[in-house]
Scaffold this motif. Structure first.
Motif, mmCIF file in Angstrom:
data_model
loop_
_atom_site.group_PDB
_atom_site.id
_atom_site.type_symbol
_atom_site.label_atom_id
_atom_site.label_comp_id
_atom_site.label_asym_id
_atom_site.label_seq_id
_atom_site.Cartn_x
_atom_site.Cartn_y
_atom_site.Cartn_z
ATOM 1 N N MET A 1 8.609 -5.058 9.030
ATOM 2 C CA MET A 1 8.387 -4.934 7.600
ATOM 3 C C MET A 1 6.949 -5.308 7.271
ATOM 4 O O MET A 1 6.425 -6.278 7.819
ATOM 5 N N LEU A 2 6.324 -4.544 6.396
ATOM 6 C CA LEU A 2 4.968 -4.832 5.966
ATOM 7 C C LEU A 2 4.988 -5.288 4.511
ATOM 8 O O LEU A 2 5.564 -4.627 3.647
ATOM 9 N N VAL A 3 4.358 -6.437 4.251
ATOM 10 C CA VAL A 3 4.302 -7.016 2.917
ATOM 11 C C VAL A 3 2.852 -7.008 2.452
ATOM 12 O O VAL A 3 1.977 -7.583 3.115
ATOM 13 N N LEU A 4 2.600 -6.348 1.314
ATOM 14 C CA LEU A 4 1.264 -6.332 0.727
ATOM 15 C C LEU A 4 1.212 -7.401 -0.361
ATOM 16 O O LEU A 4 2.075 -7.443 -1.234
ATOM 17 N N ALA A 11 -11.431 -15.779 -10.319
ATOM 18 C CA ALA A 11 -12.617 -14.947 -10.136
ATOM 19 C C ALA A 11 -12.576 -14.167 -8.836
ATOM 20 O O ALA A 11 -13.346 -13.224 -8.641
ATOM 21 N N ALA A 12 -11.667 -14.524 -7.930
ATOM 22 C CA ALA A 12 -11.556 -13.846 -6.642
ATOM 23 C C ALA A 12 -10.554 -12.704 -6.707
ATOM 24 O O ALA A 12 -9.555 -12.771 -7.418
ATOM 25 N N VAL A 13 -10.835 -11.659 -5.957
ATOM 26 C CA VAL A 13 -9.850 -10.615 -5.674
ATOM 27 C C VAL A 13 -9.474 -10.788 -4.209
ATOM 28 O O VAL A 13 -10.311 -10.665 -3.326
ATOM 29 N N THR A 14 -8.218 -11.113 -3.965
ATOM 30 C CA THR A 14 -7.773 -11.385 -2.602
ATOM 31 C C THR A 14 -6.580 -10.496 -2.273
ATOM 32 O O THR A 14 -5.651 -10.368 -3.074
ATOM 33 N N VAL A 15 -6.641 -9.826 -1.115
ATOM 34 C CA VAL A 15 -5.625 -8.857 -0.704
ATOM 35 C C VAL A 15 -5.298 -9.108 0.766
ATOM 36 O O VAL A 15 -6.201 -9.371 1.575
ATOM 37 N N ALA A 16 -4.023 -9.016 1.127
ATOM 38 C CA ALA A 16 -3.629 -9.191 2.526
ATOM 39 C C ALA A 16 -2.417 -8.330 2.842
ATOM 40 O O ALA A 16 -1.575 -8.075 1.975
ATOM 41 N N LEU A 17 -2.341 -7.887 4.068
ATOM 42 C CA LEU A 17 -1.178 -7.163 4.574
ATOM 43 C C LEU A 17 -0.582 -7.996 5.705
ATOM 44 O O LEU A 17 -1.269 -8.332 6.672
ATOM 45 N N THR A 18 0.692 -8.347 5.557
ATOM 46 C CA THR A 18 1.373 -9.207 6.521
ATOM 47 C C THR A 18 2.562 -8.478 7.125
ATOM 48 O O THR A 18 3.318 -7.815 6.409
ATOM 49 N N GLU A 19 2.719 -8.600 8.431
ATOM 50 C CA GLU A 19 3.866 -8.021 9.121
ATOM 51 C C GLU A 19 4.946 -9.089 9.265
ATOM 52 O O GLU A 19 4.673 -10.202 9.721
ATOM 53 N N TRP A 20 6.164 -8.744 8.866
ATOM 54 C CA TRP A 20 7.251 -9.718 8.871
ATOM 55 C C TRP A 20 8.502 -9.107 9.483
ATOM 56 O O TRP A 20 8.981 -8.067 9.056
ATOM 57 N N ALA A 57 -2.284 1.311 8.305
ATOM 58 C CA ALA A 57 -1.037 1.504 7.558
ATOM 59 C C ALA A 57 -1.296 2.364 6.326
ATOM 60 O O ALA A 57 -2.451 2.567 5.898
ATOM 61 N N THR A 58 -0.227 2.850 5.720
ATOM 62 C CA THR A 58 -0.296 3.616 4.481
ATOM 63 C C THR A 58 0.631 2.959 3.457
ATOM 64 O O THR A 58 1.517 2.169 3.825
ATOM 65 N N PRO A 59 0.476 3.270 2.172
ATOM 66 C CA PRO A 59 1.391 2.704 1.177
ATOM 67 C C PRO A 59 2.862 2.975 1.493
ATOM 68 O O PRO A 59 3.722 2.135 1.211
ATOM 69 N N ALA A 60 3.154 4.122 2.086
ATOM 70 C CA ALA A 60 4.548 4.462 2.403
ATOM 71 C C ALA A 60 5.157 3.517 3.434
ATOM 72 O O ALA A 60 6.380 3.451 3.573
ATOM 73 N N ASP A 61 4.315 2.774 4.171
ATOM 74 C CA ASP A 61 4.829 1.838 5.187
ATOM 75 C C ASP A 61 5.276 0.498 4.593
ATOM 76 O O ASP A 61 5.891 -0.311 5.295
ATOM 77 N N LEU A 62 4.967 0.252 3.325
ATOM 78 C CA LEU A 62 5.239 -1.058 2.735
ATOM 79 C C LEU A 62 6.723 -1.270 2.479
ATOM 80 O O LEU A 62 7.442 -0.355 2.066
ATOM 81 N N SER A 63 7.162 -2.522 2.692
ATOM 82 C CA SER A 63 8.544 -2.903 2.410
ATOM 83 C C SER A 63 8.661 -3.768 1.169
ATOM 84 O O SER A 63 9.734 -3.872 0.566
ATOM 85 N N ALA A 64 7.571 -4.428 0.779
ATOM 86 C CA ALA A 64 7.585 -5.293 -0.401
ATOM 87 C C ALA A 64 6.154 -5.544 -0.852
ATOM 88 O O ALA A 64 5.204 -5.424 -0.074
ATOM 89 N N ILE A 65 6.022 -5.921 -2.126
ATOM 90 C CA ILE A 65 4.731 -6.281 -2.710
ATOM 91 C C ILE A 65 4.867 -7.667 -3.327
ATOM 92 O O ILE A 65 5.865 -7.982 -3.973
ATOM 93 N N VAL A 66 3.860 -8.504 -3.097
ATOM 94 C CA VAL A 66 3.823 -9.852 -3.666
ATOM 95 C C VAL A 66 2.550 -9.969 -4.497
ATOM 96 O O VAL A 66 1.463 -9.617 -4.029
ATOM 97 N N VAL A 67 2.684 -10.462 -5.722
ATOM 98 C CA VAL A 67 1.530 -10.538 -6.615
ATOM 99 C C VAL A 67 1.462 -11.911 -7.267
ATOM 100 O O VAL A 67 2.481 -12.502 -7.629
ATOM 101 N N GLY A 68 0.248 -12.427 -7.388
ATOM 102 C CA GLY A 68 0.048 -13.680 -8.108
ATOM 103 C C GLY A 68 0.246 -13.463 -9.598
ATOM 104 O O GLY A 68 -0.309 -12.523 -10.162
ATOM 105 N N LEU A 186 4.041 -17.596 1.787
ATOM 106 C CA LEU A 186 4.971 -18.309 0.917
ATOM 107 C C LEU A 186 6.162 -17.417 0.576
ATOM 108 O O LEU A 186 7.320 -17.852 0.643
ATOM 109 N N ALA A 187 5.884 -16.155 0.210
ATOM 110 C CA ALA A 187 6.965 -15.238 -0.162
ATOM 111 C C ALA A 187 7.900 -14.977 1.014
ATOM 112 O O ALA A 187 9.134 -14.958 0.856
ATOM 113 N N VAL A 188 7.353 -14.791 2.196
ATOM 114 C CA VAL A 188 8.184 -14.542 3.379
ATOM 115 C C VAL A 188 9.073 -15.743 3.678
ATOM 116 O O VAL A 188 10.254 -15.596 4.034
ATOM 117 N N GLU A 189 8.526 -16.955 3.543
ATOM 118 C CA GLU A 189 9.329 -18.160 3.756
ATOM 119 C C GLU A 189 10.525 -18.187 2.814
ATOM 120 O O GLU A 189 11.652 -18.483 3.223
#
Length: 223
Positions: A1-4, A11-20, A57-68, A186-189
């Protein structure tokens, strides 16, 4: 599963892709973090594309999205949330919210009580108290730095707000801004059923009204 995961509440823009994989520790695949004060609209989508591209990866590969979800200034925070909702609907994947202060606390890995403070502008901070990196004990609040010291007189304070007002808060170091890697971790936990700060609806924590106001009715001009 890929989590974006991404956050635009500071002031920061922070983005990560995590495999779970359930039952296996999450593994970051790609991440970017940069200070783009008041340019979130212009840079968030390109940074998402950059992270996906670096991970192959592509957007179609995502399984979930986490947003602040903040707290944060109205405009920047809205950019992340609108993007998360739009992607979630288009891809048919769940969207989970995480308090931005919780993400900073989570990355700190501090085991003793402390506070997190971020910049709220107007010479104020957004803040909350924690018993440890995984347990927040107050609701997020907004106010002058002195209010943090009144409520937590002896606690170390981390985050960008502490750095800006070190004369009052005594800057205890980093992290200063949220990390999308920490957001995803945090979300995966929590999705794995392990203890930690609660996941939230993907709705904004503004804490105060936006600066922009709707125009009032036009005044009549007498003849």
């Amino acid at each position: 599963m890929l989590v974006l995961a991404f956050d635009t509440a500071t002031a920061a823009v922070t983005v990560a892709l995590t495999e779970w994989t359930p039952g296996v520790a999450a593994r970051p695949r790609a991440a970017v973090e940069a200070m783009y004060a008041r340019k979130h609209t212009e840079v968030l989508t390109p940074e998402i594309a950059r992270v996906l591209g670096e991970a192959g990866a592509t957007p179609a590969d995502l399984s979930a999205i986490v947003v602040g979800v903040g707290p944060g200034p109205y405009t920047g925070l809205r950019v992340g949330l609108v993007t998360a909702h739009a992607m979630g609907r288009a891809l048919g994947v769940p969207v989970h919210g995480v308090c931005t202060l919780d993400a900073i606390a989570w990355e700190s890995r501090r085991e003793e009580p402390f506070a997190v403070a971020t910049d709220a502008r107007r010479r104020e901070v957004y803040w909350a108290r924690y018993d440890s990196y995984g347990r927040r004990v107050t609701e997020p609040a907004v106010g002058p730095p002195a209010a943090v010291r009144e409520d937590a007189p002896d606690l170390p304070v981390i985050g960008e707000g502490a750095g800006l007002y070190a004369d009052v808060l005594g800057d205890a170091g980093g992290p200063l801004v949220p990390s999308a890697v920490a957001l995803a971790d945090l979300a995966v936990e929590r999705l794995s059923g392990r203890p930690g700060p609660a996941l939230l609806p993907a709705e904004p924590l503004y804490l105060r009204r936006p600066d922009a106001k709707e125009p009032g009715p036009r005044k009549k001009v007498s003849q």
